[in-house]
Design an enzyme around this catalytic site. Structure first.
Site, PDB file in Angstrom:
ATOM      1  N   LYS A 129       3.387  -0.045  -7.716  1.00 52.38           N
ATOM      2  CA  LYS A 129       3.527  -0.933  -6.555  1.00 52.38           C
ATOM      3  C   LYS A 129       3.768  -2.340  -7.064  1.00 52.38           C
ATOM      4  O   LYS A 129       3.404  -2.660  -8.203  1.00 52.38           O
ATOM      5  CB  LYS A 129       2.248  -0.899  -5.714  1.00 52.38           C
ATOM      6  N   ASP A 169       8.203  -2.526   1.539  1.00 47.59           N
ATOM      7  CA  ASP A 169       6.851  -2.460   2.117  1.00 47.59           C
ATOM      8  C   ASP A 169       6.795  -3.666   3.064  1.00 47.59           C
ATOM      9  O   ASP A 169       7.857  -4.159   3.496  1.00 47.59           O
ATOM     10  CB  ASP A 169       5.770  -2.535   1.005  1.00 47.59           C
TER      11      ASP A 169
END
Ligand code: NDP
Length: 449
Positions: A129, A169
């Site tokens: 991430k 995201d």
């Protein structure tokens, strides 16, 4: 350490000691370890081989400066992150978040969750991430482009279709992926489509990727309802957020016969008893990037805006938190239970606090954790990678069917695993254990690396 198996106490203590102040990461680790007591009892090799301790330590963490020039000619400095957490199952895979709250602890919590989510999909993708504390709100297109170019100028050296493949995201949608991909292509002189997912349909993207997380969450709930011989037909649904995940969750609920009566943004929520009008919502939030108050204004008397209060006070049968972490607390869970809500499924990552999860479970509300319920996004990213690798593009119908099958598979895997480990009907335990065992077995096979 309440709830944790004794064999895991030292592991968790080490996580607290090595990662001070990273509360979101601590919680994500605790939640997984909490489910692993029965696993280490049955299979002591997982604890003995230190595979769990290794899992809690990212393989690589990159933090970098992102200097860029705003529209007034002023130099701005942001901080960029990429945490490459685990690559036992495939290249690191996970989104980029641009939001002022981003710091290492948030990126690590999201990266850690991503390992188990990606494992649960059954696809060959590891967990990672990244993101930045850059706030795209109020920035011009030119500023967003220059920021993305500066961000990629450092990040590109860590990426590759067999190494690390980011996606979007919060704050990173099609526009940002375009600027990031453009800069990657310019720097490397390679049209390496498989290096980023969430691309536009005319330049390597996949059908259904935009819709996938929201659609997938609703497919997952549909499976839950089917196990109870029930369906979305006539159900009142409340969705938080009004971004990518929320919008497409609303769309799929409506397609399946339910009615979404409320949604929100970070300032407040709107209630529309006739059902959220998606055309208006998309225009306000996705096209114009405006505040959700404008939705109520555009709907005239049909919708009300309520500022500064949680959307969970609106009565519903099914609640889908699709905004951000820790947005549904114990108090909110109490309101949902009081109003007769029977299913809560996380479209967002870790939106329910531990108190909320406990309260919902105690009240018999079915709880579907994000690492299972929102895995449709990353699964469709893996389908995008497949299409890129084979220079192919599939139809919307075919891709949506694949997504629906994948969500059914994840649902069934959670239930079967929960049964196998003595926690029937517990989707959280099932997701954590099924996600863990697949990646842990791969780590054991690959040796101590
Ligand atoms: P977006 O940036 O598209 O949308 C986020 C939405 O959440 C916005 O409407 C934002 O409102 C709202 N929001 C932010 N903070 C709050 C808050 N405190 N209370 C209420 N609303 C809030 O992000 P995504 O839809 O992509 O992501 C949403 C969640 O889903 C995140 O947790 C993300 O990690 C998760 N997720 C996303 C995936 C994807 O494919 N995009 C995949 C899997 C998980 P505002 O407009 O005011 O900022």
């Amino acid at each position: 350490m309440p709830g944790l198996d004794e064999k895991l106490h030292d592991t968790y203590a080490e996580v607290l000691r090595r990662n001070p102040g990273e509360t979101e990461f601590h919680r994500a680790v605790h939640e997984v370890l909490d489910s692993l007591g029965s696993v280490v009892a049955k299979h002591p090799q997982y604890a003995d081989s230190a595979v769990i301790r290794r899992l809690c330590e990212p393989e690589r963490q990159v933090i970098f400066r992102v200097p860029w020039v705003d529209d007034h000619g002023v130099v701005q400095i942001n901080r960029g992150f990429r945490v490459e957490f685990n690559s036992a199952l495939g290249p690191y895979k996970g989104g980029l978040r641009f939001h002022p709250s981003v710091y290492l602890g948030i990126v690590k919590f999201l990266g850690f969750e991503q390992i188990f989510k990606n494992s649960l999909t059954g696809m060959p993708i590891g967990g990672g991430k990244g993101g930045s504390d850059f706030d795209p709100k109020g920035r011009s297109d030119g500023e967003v482009m220059r920021f993305c170019q500066a961000f990629m100028t450092e990040l590109y050296r860590h990426l590759g279709e067999y190494t690390d493949v980011p996606a979007g995201d919060i704050g990173v949608g099609g526009r940002e992926i375009g600027y990031l991909f453009g800069q990657y292509r310019r720097i490397t002189n390679r049209y390496e489509s498989g290096v980023l997912t969430g691309k536009g349909l005319t330049w390597g993207g996949s059908q259904v990727r935009t819709e996938a997380t929201g659609y997938g969450t609703v497919f997952f709930v549909n499976e839950i309802l089917a196990t109870r011989s029930d369906s979305f037909d006539g159900k009142r649904v409340v969705v938080s957020g009004s971004g990518n995940v929320a919008i497409y969750a609303i769309e799929k609920v409506h397609q399946l016969g339910g009615l979404v009566v409320a949604c929100s943004d970070s300032a407040g929520y709107v209630v529309d008893d006739k059902g959220i009008d998606l055309e208006v919502l998309k225009d306000v939030k996705a096209t114009r990037r405006a505040r959700i108050t404008e939705y109520a204004e555009a709907r005239g008397g049909a919708a009300d805006y309520v500022g500064g209060r949680p959307v969970w006070e609106v009565p519903c049968d099914i609640a889908l938190p699709c905004a951000t972490q820790n947005e549904l607390n114990g108090h909110d869970a109490g309101a949902l239970v009081k109003n007769g809500c029977t299913v809560v499924a996380e479209g967002a990552n870790m939106p329910c606090t531990p108190e909320a999860v406990k309260l919902l479970a105690g009240a018999g509300v079915v709880f579907a954790p994000g690492k299972a319920a929102n895995a449709g996004g990353v699964a469709t990213s893996a389908l995008e990678m497949q299409q890129n690798a084979s220079r192919d593009s599939w139809t919307f119908e075919h891709t949506e069917q694949r997504l629906s099958d994948i969500m059914r598979g994840i649902h069934d895997r959670c239930l079967e695993t929960a049964d196998e480990y003595g926690a029937p009907g517990d989707y959280l335990a099932g997701a954590n254990i099924a996600g863990f065992t697949r990646v842990a077995d791969a780590m054991l096979a690959l040796g101590v690396i």
